[in-house]
Design an enzyme around this catalytic site. Structure first.
Site, PDB file in Angstrom:
ATOM      1  N   GLY A   1      26.417   8.915 -21.928  1.00 27.94           N
ATOM      2  CA  GLY A   1      27.394   9.413 -22.902  1.00 27.94           C
ATOM      3  C   GLY A   1      28.564   8.489 -23.153  1.00 27.94           C
TER       4      GLY A   1
ATOM      5  N   ASP B   1      23.378   6.127 -12.165  1.00 29.55           N
ATOM      6  CA  ASP B   1      22.262   5.490 -12.857  1.00 29.55           C
ATOM      7  C   ASP B   1      21.240   6.566 -13.206  1.00 29.55           C
ATOM      8  OD1 ASP B   1      19.943   4.142 -13.565  1.00 29.55           O
ATOM      9  OD2 ASP B   1      20.301   2.505 -12.138  1.00 29.55           O
TER      10      ASP B   1
ATOM     11  N   LYS C   1      21.520  11.081 -26.739  1.00 33.35           N
ATOM     12  CA  LYS C   1      21.823  10.698 -28.127  1.00 33.35           C
ATOM     13  C   LYS C   1      21.754   9.175 -28.252  1.00 33.35           C
ATOM     14  CE  LYS C   1      25.781  10.644 -31.265  1.00 33.35           C
ATOM     15  NZ  LYS C   1      26.356   9.362 -30.853  1.00 33.35           N
TER      16      LYS C   1
ATOM     17  N   HIS D   1      15.827   4.985 -27.879  1.00 29.43           N
ATOM     18  CA  HIS D   1      15.366   3.891 -28.761  1.00 29.43           C
ATOM     19  C   HIS D   1      15.643   2.514 -28.164  1.00 29.43           C
ATOM     20  CE1 HIS D   1      19.414   3.649 -31.225  1.00 29.43           C
ATOM     21  NE2 HIS D   1      19.558   3.369 -29.961  1.00 29.43           N
TER      22      HIS D   1
HETATM   23  C1  LIG Z   1      23.638   3.075 -26.911  1.00 28.31           C
HETATM   24  S1  LIG Z   1      24.864   3.279 -25.749  1.00 28.31           S
HETATM   25  C2  LIG Z   1      25.604   4.838 -25.946  1.00 28.31           C
HETATM   26  C3  LIG Z   1      24.834   5.940 -26.476  1.00 28.31           C
HETATM   27  C4  LIG Z   1      25.663   7.222 -26.520  1.00 28.31           C
HETATM   28  N1  LIG Z   1      24.831   8.303 -26.103  1.00 28.31           N
HETATM   29  C5  LIG Z   1      26.230   7.463 -27.906  1.00 28.31           C
HETATM   30  O1  LIG Z   1      25.537   8.042 -28.732  1.00 28.31           O
HETATM   31  O2  LIG Z   1      27.346   7.024 -28.179  1.00 28.31           O
HETATM   32  C6  LIG Z   1      23.968   3.404 -24.301  1.00 28.31           C
HETATM   33  C7  LIG Z   1      24.766   3.777 -23.069  1.00 28.31           C
HETATM   34  O3  LIG Z   1      23.844   3.856 -21.987  1.00 28.31           O
HETATM   35  C8  LIG Z   1      24.498   3.444 -20.814  1.00 28.31           C
HETATM   36  N2  LIG Z   1      23.505   3.117 -19.797  1.00 28.31           N
HETATM   37  C9  LIG Z   1      22.650   2.071 -19.816  1.00 28.31           C
HETATM   38  N3  LIG Z   1      21.864   2.103 -18.729  1.00 28.31           N
HETATM   39  C10 LIG Z   1      22.203   3.201 -18.018  1.00 28.31           C
HETATM   40  C11 LIG Z   1      21.744   3.780 -16.807  1.00 28.31           C
HETATM   41  N4  LIG Z   1      20.767   3.213 -16.133  1.00 28.31           N
HETATM   42  N5  LIG Z   1      22.325   4.917 -16.385  1.00 28.31           N
HETATM   43  C12 LIG Z   1      23.340   5.490 -17.070  1.00 28.31           C
HETATM   44  N6  LIG Z   1      23.822   4.988 -18.237  1.00 28.31           N
HETATM   45  C13 LIG Z   1      23.265   3.859 -18.705  1.00 28.31           C
HETATM   46  C14 LIG Z   1      25.319   2.279 -21.295  1.00 28.31           C
HETATM   47  O4  LIG Z   1      26.356   1.960 -20.391  1.00 28.31           O
HETATM   48  C15 LIG Z   1      25.817   2.776 -22.638  1.00 28.31           C
HETATM   49  O5  LIG Z   1      27.049   3.435 -22.524  1.00 28.31           O
END
Ligand SMILES: C[S@@+](CC[C@H](N)C(=O)[O-])C[C@H]1O[C@@H](n2cnc3c(N)ncnc32)[C@H](O)[C@@H]1O
Length: 365
Positions: free
Chosen positions: A210, A252, A266, A270
């Site tokens: 998020g 994680d 959200k 993808h």
């Molecule tokens: C595309 S971005 C944010 C998407 C968010 N849900 C939104 O709609 O604004 C993806 C997010 O996933 C987080 N992320 C990536 N790998 C992760 C993991 N293994 N566990 C938790 N969060 C993770 C990143 O830090 C980033 O904030």
């Protein structure tokens, strides 16, 4: 010499001339992207807005402090951008107005729901991303180990949106993260209002990945009764704004996801390949109760579909190419989503609503 297929049809003269025009258009569309980037960098949308919503070339030259000699060139740039539907002609000859698209590029005019999209334009057309796209044919020819790195990673040696991305330049890293935020946060208020049935009656929700909690806060604003938790990586949670509306958990998602009646994903899946999507969804399933107890995963993503109007479908397919060039992720069609849901042990799903190029999917344990 290759045999000529019996189905090959030699075009008629008129078709050849049309084909040439189409070839020009498709070969030169990059110039539309570059003209848009130029307009954004010069702040033309903001200037038109500040000039009362309509501006002549002379107004723009003055407002943007451009050399007078550039006036005719600006006219040619604006002619392309009007032809491409990025601005509209004003009532007075030689004047220009904003339309909903260029309104998205006006600095400082953003209402609660208006996602300022300057950085989406700048990021997607940045040199590093364009260079990755230019390397596509070379990437196709390489027999890379599976799963293959994206053309971006193969060319630049580091993935996009990764701990090592700043090695490509701190400015690039900051800009590309602003680009991602502009894309992700776009029309968040509309999203929550349009789909309030998804959240109605929920007692608790975990927004998995998020980020800084923008979506979770928007949900709580409309549904103050929902106990909202945001899960993201420690480096992201460390920078999240302090507030009491939502609870932040650093962790994680591949290890575990904080339990809730529903988990929201959200614009997350993808970014990941199918195997990782199955793992993420399995963790989600462990975090929610049974379907009878209201357990569900809410997914907000593109569902690629021919059934959409052609422009919407084209936008989806272009976004899939953007993912292919720059990440290991992809956009998926409904049957591809279904396969992932079933592999992760879910029993059923429903596409609740489509808004714009995206869809809201409920997935049930
Ligand atoms: C595309 S971005 C944010 C998407 C968010 N849900 C939104 O709609 O604004 C993806 C997010 O996933 C987080 N992320 C990536 N790998 C992760 C993991 N293994 N566990 C938790 N969060 C993770 C990143 O830090 C980033 O904030």
């Amino acid at each position: 010499m290759a045999a000529v297929s019996q189905t090959t049809v030699v075009p008629a003269d008129a078709e050849l001339l049309q084909a040439q025009a189409d070839l020009w258009r498709h070969s030169l569309y990059y110039l539309t992207s570059m003209a848009l980037k130029c307009a954004v960098e010069l702040c033309i949308p903001t200037a038109i807005h500040n000039l009362g919503g309509a501006a002549s070339l002379q107004d723009l030259v003055n407002a943007l402090s451009l050399p007078k000699t550039k006036l005719p060139f600006l006219g040619r740039l604006m002619r392309l951008l009007v032809t491409s539907g990025i601005f509209v002609s004003g009532e007075d000859e030689g004047s220009y107005r904003l339309n909903p698209l260029s309104w998205l590029l006006v600095e400082g005019a953003e209402a609660e729901d208006h996602g300022y999209q300057k950085y989406f334009v700048i990021g997607t057309n940045s040199r590093n991303c364009v260079d990755a796209a230019l390397s596509l044919a070379d990437w196709f020819k390489k027999d890379l180990s599976m799963p293959p790195p994206s053309p971006f990673e193969d060319l630049h040696g580091v993935p996009l949106f990764h701990d090592y991305t700043p090695t490509l330049g701190e400015d690039f890293d900051i800009m590309i993260n602003k680009s991602l935020a502009a894309h992700d946060n776009f029309a968040i208020g509309t999203t929550v209002r349009e789909c309030n049935g998804l959240f109605q009656g929920l007692q608790s929700l975990t927004d998995c990945c998020g980020g800084d909690g923008t979506m979770a806060r928007a949900v709580v604003k409309v549904f103050p009764g929902i106990k909202c938790t945001v899960l993201d990586l420690p480096k992201v949670i460390k920078k999240a704004p302090a507030d009491d509306a939502v609870k932040y958990v650093a962790g994680d998602m591949f290890d575990s996801i904080p339990p809730a009646q529903a988990v929201l994903l959200k614009l997350v899946l993808h970014f990941w390949d199918d195997e990782d999507c199955v793992k993420i969804l399995e963790r989600c399933r462990n975090a929610i109760p049974s379907r009878e107890e209201g357990g569900k995963v809410i997914i907000i993503e593109v569902v690629l579909g021919h059934s959409m109007e052609p422009i919407m479908y084209e936008a989806q397919v272009l976004l899939d190419m953007l993912m292919m060039v720059n990440t290991r992720g992809r956009q998926r069609a409904e049957n591809e989503w279904l396969e992932i849901f079933m592999k992760a042990g879910f029993s059923d799903y429903k596409i609740v609503k489509k808004i714009g190029p995206r869809a809201f999917i409920e997935v049930y344990p």
